[in-house]
Enzyme design. Sequence first.
Site, short mmCIF file in Angstrom:
data_model
loop_
_atom_site.label_atom_id
_atom_site.label_comp_id
_atom_site.label_asym_id
_atom_site.label_seq_id
_atom_site.Cartn_x
_atom_site.Cartn_y
_atom_site.Cartn_z
N ARG A 152 0.93 -1.26 0.01
CA ARG A 152 -0.07 -0.01 -0.02
C ARG A 152 0.88 1.32 0.03
NH1 ARG A 152 -1.99 2.06 4.54
NH2 ARG A 152 -2.34 0.10 5.22
N ASP A 211 -0.25 21.11 -13.79
CA ASP A 211 -0.91 20.01 -14.49
C ASP A 211 -0.58 20.04 -15.83
OD1 ASP A 211 -2.67 18.42 -15.89
OD2 ASP A 211 -4.40 18.82 -15.04
#
Length: 379
Positions: free
Chosen positions: A50, A175
């Site tokens: 994880r 972005d």
Amino acid sequence: MKSVSPETFAAQGGGLIEPQWGDIVPPIHLSTTFERAPDNAYPKGIVYARPDTPTVRMAEAVLNTLEGGAATLLLGSGMAAATALFLALERPAHIVAPKVMYWGLRRWLIETAPQYGLETTLVDTGDLTAVKAAVTPGRTRLIWLETPSNPTWALSDIAAVAKLAHAAGAAVGVDSTVATPVLTRPIEHNADVVMHAATKYLNGHSDVVAGSLTFKAKDALFDRASAVRRDIGAILGPFEAFLLMRGMRTLHVRVRHQAAAAQAVAERFAKNDRVAAVLYPGLPSHPGHDIARRQMTGGFGGMLSIRVKGGETAAIRTAANVKVWKRATSLGGVESLIEHRASIEGPTSPCPPDLLRLSVGVESVADLIADLERALVAN
Ligand SMILES: Cc1ncc(COP(=O)(O)O)c(C=O)c1O
């Protein structure tokens, strides 16, 4: 391998040869848990899948080199990557973000982020005076840019925004999904974090949903974003990381082709009398052309939009008439896509109703042009 160019590093998938069999293509590591040594340590540095996992690490190393960062995290989607960064900000947190940006993230910032103590001001990030006016020193933690930005491909000057952000103690996140590291490396322009919807160009084959964050420094913001990814279990799966790595091997070839093809499509439809406007940073008529020329190298990207004469109805009819372009959302794959953007973004969107968004793939440019010309005539 670090001495070679990022292009070579990516083409060879990081250059790793699997030690047991000599695989040129690294295997997928599916194990969720890793052996502890008798001395109680983890000699290979991975404990559990994880927080961190080997195939993800390999893909992260490739992207980190492409972006020239200090550390990269891969997550389960572009949205997971961006929201992990926002959630990692110190509170109270104020964010400055573009009015024109990927609509899903804009909606999250306005509708959901306040529940997490995040306040956002939307501005035209191409206007430095407006950006400066929106920043509150000591409270603004992040200026978010998307350049070129959906769906008008507006440009933001990363270096200029970074200068005023850093003076106010804020970080800059970009972005860079549409530019890709082939055309812009935001960290070279002083951005602190680069985000990708790796679902798009980095993977390039419309078969993986993934996201990434690359950090200029392995700093406290990186540590907090890693903790968000670990705690909410937002890491990318090994299969997806493997496919992403395969996609990144051909990134330079695809993006260069797509940018040249988009330029040709833009120039052709700028002269079409059924088209009211072509929005593409590679056209001198585009308001962001000068910034794009300074900030982008080797092309202006594979995305453009056309505004169809006759308004929304004519635009939707044009999309209905294409045969080669595929009517679908998303971008950055090898197949060309067309989309009536206002239909998906909804009534709060600043997207003009006559706008069709085009994602140029790797097909024959002549086929793409002929198909769209036919569709416009029949609209
Ligand atoms: C520019 C941009 N940023 C972020 C996203 C979100 O990425 P994802 O769909 O992988 O969550 C998208 C998706 O369309 C996008 O186009």
